[in-house]
Design a protein around this motif. Structure first.
Motif, PDB file in Angstrom:
ATOM      1  N   UNK A  51      -5.670 -21.596  20.920  1.00 36.59           N
ATOM      2  CA  UNK A  51      -5.897 -20.189  20.617  1.00 36.59           C
ATOM      3  C   UNK A  51      -6.431 -19.975  19.213  1.00 36.59           C
ATOM      4  N   UNK A  52      -6.253 -20.974  18.366  1.00 37.42           N
ATOM      5  CA  UNK A  52      -6.774 -20.884  17.012  1.00 37.42           C
ATOM      6  C   UNK A  52      -8.282 -20.778  16.950  1.00 37.42           C
ATOM      7  N   UNK A  53      -8.974 -21.195  18.021  1.00 31.34           N
ATOM      8  CA  UNK A  53     -10.428 -21.016  18.053  1.00 31.34           C
ATOM      9  C   UNK A  53     -10.781 -19.544  17.876  1.00 31.34           C
ATOM     10  N   UNK A  54     -10.027 -18.680  18.542  1.00 31.98           N
ATOM     11  CA  UNK A  54     -10.265 -17.238  18.409  1.00 31.98           C
ATOM     12  C   UNK A  54      -9.733 -16.712  17.083  1.00 31.98           C
ATOM     13  N   UNK A  55      -8.504 -17.111  16.740  1.00 35.59           N
ATOM     14  CA  UNK A  55      -7.851 -16.595  15.537  1.00 35.59           C
ATOM     15  C   UNK A  55      -8.655 -16.926  14.285  1.00 35.59           C
ATOM     16  N   UNK A  56      -9.061 -18.176  14.142  1.00 33.09           N
ATOM     17  CA  UNK A  56      -9.786 -18.590  12.940  1.00 33.09           C
ATOM     18  C   UNK A  56     -11.165 -17.933  12.889  1.00 33.09           C
ATOM     19  N   UNK A  57     -11.823 -17.829  14.042  1.00 32.74           N
ATOM     20  CA  UNK A  57     -13.144 -17.184  14.062  1.00 32.74           C
ATOM     21  C   UNK A  57     -13.050 -15.723  13.631  1.00 32.74           C
ATOM     22  N   UNK A 143       0.244 -27.257  -1.205  1.00 29.88           N
ATOM     23  CA  UNK A 143      -0.695 -26.651  -0.262  1.00 29.88           C
ATOM     24  C   UNK A 143      -0.819 -27.515   0.994  1.00 29.88           C
ATOM     25  N   UNK A 144      -0.990 -28.817   0.803  1.00 34.98           N
ATOM     26  CA  UNK A 144      -1.080 -29.728   1.953  1.00 34.98           C
ATOM     27  C   UNK A 144       0.225 -29.724   2.749  1.00 34.98           C
ATOM     28  N   UNK A 145       1.362 -29.689   2.057  1.00 29.84           N
ATOM     29  CA  UNK A 145       2.658 -29.617   2.735  1.00 29.84           C
ATOM     30  C   UNK A 145       2.768 -28.342   3.558  1.00 29.84           C
ATOM     31  N   UNK A 146       2.325 -27.233   3.004  1.00 33.08           N
ATOM     32  CA  UNK A 146       2.369 -25.951   3.702  1.00 33.08           C
ATOM     33  C   UNK A 146       1.492 -25.985   4.955  1.00 33.08           C
ATOM     34  N   UNK A 147       0.311 -26.570   4.849  1.00 32.05           N
ATOM     35  CA  UNK A 147      -0.584 -26.708   5.999  1.00 32.05           C
ATOM     36  C   UNK A 147       0.105 -27.456   7.129  1.00 32.05           C
ATOM     37  N   UNK A 148       0.761 -28.559   6.791  1.00 30.26           N
ATOM     38  CA  UNK A 148       1.387 -29.382   7.816  1.00 30.26           C
ATOM     39  C   UNK A 148       2.653 -28.742   8.378  1.00 30.26           C
ATOM     40  N   UNK A 149       3.362 -27.957   7.572  1.00 31.80           N
ATOM     41  CA  UNK A 149       4.506 -27.228   8.103  1.00 31.80           C
ATOM     42  C   UNK A 149       4.050 -26.163   9.103  1.00 31.80           C
ATOM     43  N   UNK A 150       2.938 -25.526   8.826  1.00 28.36           N
ATOM     44  CA  UNK A 150       2.399 -24.553   9.766  1.00 28.36           C
ATOM     45  C   UNK A 150       2.061 -25.237  11.087  1.00 28.36           C
ATOM     46  N   UNK A 151       1.477 -26.405  10.993  1.00 26.36           N
ATOM     47  CA  UNK A 151       1.143 -27.172  12.184  1.00 26.36           C
ATOM     48  C   UNK A 151       2.401 -27.588  12.947  1.00 26.36           C
ATOM     49  N   UNK A 152       3.430 -27.985  12.233  1.00 28.65           N
ATOM     50  CA  UNK A 152       4.692 -28.435  12.831  1.00 28.65           C
ATOM     51  C   UNK A 152       5.383 -27.317  13.605  1.00 28.65           C
ATOM     52  N   UNK A 204       7.330 -15.058  23.325  1.00 29.15           N
ATOM     53  CA  UNK A 204       8.092 -15.714  24.384  1.00 29.15           C
ATOM     54  C   UNK A 204       8.116 -14.881  25.670  1.00 29.15           C
ATOM     55  N   UNK A 205       7.810 -15.497  26.820  1.00 27.07           N
ATOM     56  CA  UNK A 205       7.365 -16.879  27.001  1.00 27.07           C
ATOM     57  C   UNK A 205       5.877 -17.013  26.667  1.00 27.07           C
ATOM     58  N   UNK A 206       5.555 -17.900  25.782  1.00 28.90           N
ATOM     59  CA  UNK A 206       4.193 -18.033  25.273  1.00 28.90           C
ATOM     60  C   UNK A 206       3.210 -18.395  26.383  1.00 28.90           C
ATOM     61  N   UNK A 207       2.066 -17.722  26.354  1.00 29.46           N
ATOM     62  CA  UNK A 207       0.976 -18.052  27.268  1.00 29.46           C
ATOM     63  C   UNK A 207      -0.161 -18.759  26.552  1.00 29.46           C
ATOM     64  N   UNK A 208      -0.009 -18.918  25.234  1.00 34.62           N
ATOM     65  CA  UNK A 208      -1.058 -19.532  24.429  1.00 34.62           C
ATOM     66  C   UNK A 208      -0.484 -19.954  23.092  1.00 34.62           C
ATOM     67  N   UNK A 209      -0.863 -21.150  22.641  1.00 30.78           N
ATOM     68  CA  UNK A 209      -0.494 -21.619  21.303  1.00 30.78           C
ATOM     69  C   UNK A 209      -1.747 -21.784  20.447  1.00 30.78           C
ATOM     70  N   UNK A 210      -1.545 -21.755  19.143  1.00 29.65           N
ATOM     71  CA  UNK A 210      -2.669 -21.929  18.228  1.00 29.65           C
ATOM     72  C   UNK A 210      -3.328 -23.283  18.396  1.00 29.65           C
ATOM     73  N   UNK A 211      -2.520 -24.331  18.546  1.00 30.06           N
ATOM     74  CA  UNK A 211      -3.042 -25.684  18.497  1.00 30.06           C
ATOM     75  C   UNK A 211      -3.355 -26.076  17.064  1.00 30.06           C
ATOM     76  N   UNK A 212      -3.701 -27.335  16.858  1.00 30.72           N
ATOM     77  CA  UNK A 212      -4.087 -27.784  15.517  1.00 30.72           C
ATOM     78  C   UNK A 212      -5.297 -27.012  15.006  1.00 30.72           C
ATOM     79  N   UNK A 213      -6.198 -26.648  15.920  1.00 38.23           N
ATOM     80  CA  UNK A 213      -7.414 -25.932  15.525  1.00 38.23           C
ATOM     81  C   UNK A 213      -7.092 -24.589  14.887  1.00 38.23           C
ATOM     82  N   UNK A 214      -5.908 -24.038  15.159  1.00 37.34           N
ATOM     83  CA  UNK A 214      -5.525 -22.780  14.543  1.00 37.34           C
ATOM     84  C   UNK A 214      -4.508 -22.929  13.445  1.00 37.34           C
TER      85      UNK A 214
END
Length: 256
Positions: A51-57, A143-152, A204-214
């Motif tokens: 879903x991050x494809x849409x969010x980031x765009x 900053x890098x830690x924050x990025x990876x926590x968001x991904x986690x 919840x219940x999620x129908x879409x996740x950001x994924x790494x791309x988001x």
């Protein structure tokens, strides 16, 4: 911009984010690009991710338009948006087939390095408690830690989108109270509007996740906003706004 124009912009961003995320959810399901549940997931069935494809765009388009249309030069935010797009492309490859951890970290490190290089000389980022060189290194590592926590945290229903909205609104409140520039206010509000449009599909219940791309570029973009706030002397606010999220994810990782 007038408040009427701001309201119109936010409604447009929210609506486009909502519609694009919904269309993308169906496409990702048909392509079987799914997030499979694991021990930390709050979903029980495979759920579309990407879903991050849409969010980031949507968000980078809103930020680029705001930067160009606002007072002052837009060069910094255009670079930040371009770097976020590059991170999204790298992370999409990770969503599709998986990339080595080292490749992902090198990409994130390069993105943060470029971003720090184009940010104005507002330093220190860490409240003036560290020597300049160490201050810059710590800002980059955090900053890098924050990025990876968001991904986690993306695998939990609604949490990344809710955090994005809270940080965006918080930055807008701090910006208004401190009398900072309107562009920073709009960056925060458009981040919140984009997240709320996506949140409908991610709740919840999620129908879409950001994924790494988001999650990766979103963590990068929010990190830039927070560090920009800190560098202008508002480091307590920049620390407090994401602190619950940072503490939750960090403590969880340490315990595991």
């Amino acid at each position: 911009m007038t408040w009427f124009s701001v309201a119109g912009l936010l409604l447009l961003v929210l609506a486009v984010s909502f519609a694009a995320s919904g269309l993308l959810a169906g496409y990702l399901r048909r392509r079987a690009i799914l997030d499979h549940p694991n021990e930390r997931s709050s979903h029980a069935v495979p759920t579309p991710r990407g879903g991050g494809l849409a969010v980031v765009a949507v968000l980078t388009a809103a930020w680029a338009g705001t930067g160009i249309g606002g007072p002052g030069g837009p060069a910094e935010v255009l670079v930040i948006c371009a770097v976020a797009a590059a991170l999204a492309a790298l992370s999409w490859l990770d969503d599709l087939g998986g990339l080595p951890v080292l490749v992902r970290l090198i990409g994130q490190g390069a993105a943060v390095t470029v971003a720090l290089a184009v940010m104005p000389g507002w330093t220190p980022y860490m409240g003036g408690f560290l020597p300049p060189a160490l201050d810059l290194v710590c800002a980059g590592l955090l900053w890098i830690w924050f990025i990876n926590l968001f991904n986690f945290m993306d695998g939990i229903d609604g949490i990344a989108a809710t955090e994005t909205a809270c940080i965006g609104i918080g930055i807008a409140v701090v910006t208004t109270a401190a009398g900072l520039d309107q562009r920073t206010l709009l960056y925060g509000l458009t981040a919140a509007a984009t997240a709320l449009g996506f949140l409908y599909w991610n709740w919840h219940p999620a129908r879409l996740f950001l994924g790494d791309v988001g999650s990766v570029p979103l963590g990068f973009l929010l990190g830039w906003l927070l560090l920009s706030l800190s560098a202008r002397g508002h480091w307590p606010a920049a620390l407090i706004l994401p602190l619950y999220y940072l503490a939750d994810a960090t403590i969880t990782l340490i315990r595991r």
